[in-house]
Enzyme design. Structure first.
Site, PDB file in Angstrom:
ATOM      1  CD  GLN A  54     -52.741  16.157  26.923  1.00  0.00           C
ATOM      2  OE1 GLN A  54     -53.740  16.704  27.391  1.00  0.00           O
ATOM      3  NE2 GLN A  54     -52.027  17.092  25.991  1.00  0.00           N
TER       4      GLN A  54
ATOM      5  NE  ARG B 175     -48.355  12.648  23.896  1.00  0.00           N
ATOM      6  CZ  ARG B 175     -48.190  12.412  25.069  1.00  0.00           C
ATOM      7  NH1 ARG B 175     -47.947  11.229  25.300  1.00  0.00           N
ATOM      8  NH2 ARG B 175     -48.288  13.006  26.170  1.00  0.00           N
ATOM      9  N   GLY B 176     -45.092  14.167  23.136  1.00  0.00           N
ATOM     10  CA  GLY B 176     -44.114  13.933  24.402  1.00  0.00           C
ATOM     11  C   GLY B 176     -42.579  14.113  24.208  1.00  0.00           C
ATOM     12  CB  ALA B 177     -40.453  16.750  25.289  1.00  0.00           C
TER      13      ALA B 177
ATOM     14  CE  LYS C 115     -50.286  19.701  28.466  1.00  0.00           C
ATOM     15  NZ  LYS C 115     -50.240  20.103  27.356  1.00  0.00           N
TER      16      LYS C 115
ATOM     17  NE  ARG D 214     -45.669  19.665  18.553  1.00  0.00           N
ATOM     18  CZ  ARG D 214     -46.395  18.826  19.624  1.00  0.00           C
ATOM     19  NH1 ARG D 214     -46.317  17.437  19.266  1.00  0.00           N
ATOM     20  NH2 ARG D 214     -46.727  19.409  20.422  1.00  0.00           N
TER      21      ARG D 214
ATOM     22  CG  ASP E 143     -44.335  20.736  29.125  1.00  0.00           C
ATOM     23  OD1 ASP E 143     -45.051  20.456  29.731  1.00  0.00           O
ATOM     24  OD2 ASP E 143     -44.011  19.887  27.886  1.00  0.00           O
TER      25      ASP E 143
END
Lengths: 364, 364
Positions: free
Chosen positions: B205, B53-55, B257, B93, B246
């Site tokens: 997280q 995960r994580g862009a 977040k 995603r 993000d």
């Protein structure tokens, strides 16, 4: 307030006046278990083991505990026994101001030169009075705050969205609660309200207790993580923030559950009214600035472990949610400066969070 | 960055160029498990099932996935197969911008009129380039932010306390991370730093990934609940807030977040610098105001259930932490208005969170 179809208080005397019952709050929301207290020692354990919590309820439990100690006292040594029970109950939790107040009121009824039976009578009536005073303060806070909610409903013409943090509900008091009292009264009068319930990490009093209370009483509510309130306020989804207070200084600074300050900042940034509901017994007239308060650093295990319901084993369990080697800090409270507080809702009325405001209601 | 004594990236090619390995982030911090990807389908599953995960890392994984699809492609239908793999990976995603960027870069290497072998070579080198570009951006963000930390250390003469929210660490990228990059570089250069790690409910997280990363690399840190940061700032225990992003609009509003906004408010109220670290690939030049962003409402189960390590059964488990009948809302992100942001740390330098600031670095 209601649990299912039954009206409950958090503590009550059974028909047998030798038994005081409390709800075991450690089991909520997963199980409704009632614990019977039959002695001063039982009452001490209930407080020390956090079967009961919440400053007002702790005070009331101690009052009943001293009464039970008197009722069960030895005919020869009743006077010392009751005093010892009072001392012990005083030490059951270190910081609750209400506890000391309740113990002092009860021990004031003990006259060693008088009769044991006379003392038991007086302890019985004083315990009842401590309880009823607590309930009356909550109900009056409710009546005072109700006007705010009614006005918001009139202005908006749609359900009033109220955000609250932690549990300042009837489970922390005896009935009604403090921050929840105006909400229950509004709901019972048919004013449509919806409550955003902050989870309130690390002990989750919001999701475990406030959500349970509101759900059982039929009040519409939605649980959110503590981080979500700012976003909701930015989006016009909060009309009023309503929280309790562990201690309020004479200038209106509010010591309350960790995280209250962040909600006050967000309310201020979004021009949303931020009210604090409190009985006058939690105003500390000796303290000027909130920064004089020593903030309790609680056990890191409260952050590192979380308790919940295991749907496989069908019992409550604990899980570790951190790397074992990570440090944890766990400050229990923070200070919301008076400048961020729109008003204080007390049993005598609503006032500004200033020295002038507070002394206009509590000048004596 | 280090796990124990070994330097890890979040994704790497094995000596066998047909195998790409990733750390299974669903198991952290309780177990370090490496998953081997051998096909485009494996890469798709790794993204969709949140093994990664994580862009930035999602983009890199997709790039490797297209390479693997090419490597394993049928000699007759290689061209369609690779394009289909790209389409599928694009959909793994819904919101990651980096994903589309990486897939486009890879598919640009596919020439159906050319040879399969030529394509595989070009996909190999382009995947390496996507990875190295990502690492270089992180390292440069680190170098830019390092100056801030060094200055704070010079001014204070004692360890610099940095608060971060969520995981903008190397586990979300490939190496260094974004918000963590300056911290790792400072630590490695001997500048004493200490990190306050926000737990970051509901997916934790912070406590699961950031605390793990920092601990394994040897960076002193302390986990706190999301509500605690305001109190720490009021008490002078935070010198700098450093978070990721993000999406950043061209006027400097920061989508990050949920809960980031509350920390920005507290930093502002206490005059503490609040910096956002971001690769330029996450700036949305088409968007002016953060409020144009549609905020993802995620599953309520993320709030209602918590995952952790059961020290009795010695395995990860899930517990329900809410009354079954309570509603849950779970907005995933919030918007920190540019006015609360001290500066943006990018791979090209630090700029004001304004349209002028951003175009001074990214005018083209």
């Amino acid at each position: 307030m209601r649990i299912g179809e039954t009206h409950y208080r958090s503590i009550w005397m059974e028909e047998d006046p030798g038994i005081v019952s409390v709800i075991d709050q450690r089991k909520l929301p997963f199980e409704l278990k009632v614990v019977k207290l039959k002695s001063g020692k039982d009452a001490y354990n209930a407080i020390a083991e956090m079967i009961v919590r919440g400053a007002p309820l702790i005070g009331v439990t101690a009052a009943y505990g001293i009464y039970l100690a008197g009722l069960n006292s030895d005919p020869q040594h009743w006077c010392e026994e009751v005093r010892l029970a009072g001392e012990k109950l005083s030490s059951s939790r270190p910081t609750a101001v209400n506890l000391k107040y309740a113990v002092d009121a009860m021990l004031g009824q003990v006259n060693c030169a008088g009769s044991r039976e006379g003392m038991i009578d007086r302890l019985f009536y004083m315990a009842i009075r401590v309880v009823e005073d607590e309930v009356n303060r909550s109900r009056e806070i409710g009546n005072q705050g109700l006007a705010l909610i009614r006005d918001l409903f009139k202005k908006r013409g749609k359900p009033v969205n109220i955000l609250t943090h932690c549990n300042a509900g009837w489970l922390a008091c005896v009935d009604y609660g403090t921050a929840t009292a105006p909400i229950y009264l509004a709901h019972d009068q048919g004013i449509p309200v919806h409550v955003w319930v902050d989870e309130t990490r690390p002990r989750n009093q919001g999701s475990r207790l406030t959500a349970y209370e509101l759900g059982q009483h039929g009040v519409p509510h939605t649980v959110i993580v503590d981080s979500a309130g700012g976003h909701l306020m930015q989006n016009g989804e909060v009309d009023l923030v309503l929280v309790g207070s562990d201690r309020t200084t004479r200038t209106g600074d509010v010591v309350n559950k960790i995280g209250t300050y962040l909600k006050a900042l967000a309310a201020w940034d979004n021009k949303i009214p931020f009210y604090v509901a409190l009985p006058s017994t939690s105003i500390d007239f000796n303290m000027k600035e909130g920064s004089e308060t020593e903030i309790e650093n609680r056990a890191g295990a409260e952050v590192a472990f979380v308790e919940g319901w295991n749907e496989k084993s069908l019992q409550p369990e604990k899980l570790r949610i951190l790397p074992e080697s990570s440090n944890v800090a766990n400050p229990g409270f923070d200070i919301t400066p008076a400048r961020l507080v729109t008003g204080l809702i007390t049993e005598r009325g609503i006032c500004n969070a200033t020295e002038e405001g507070i002394s206009s209601l509590f000048g004596e």
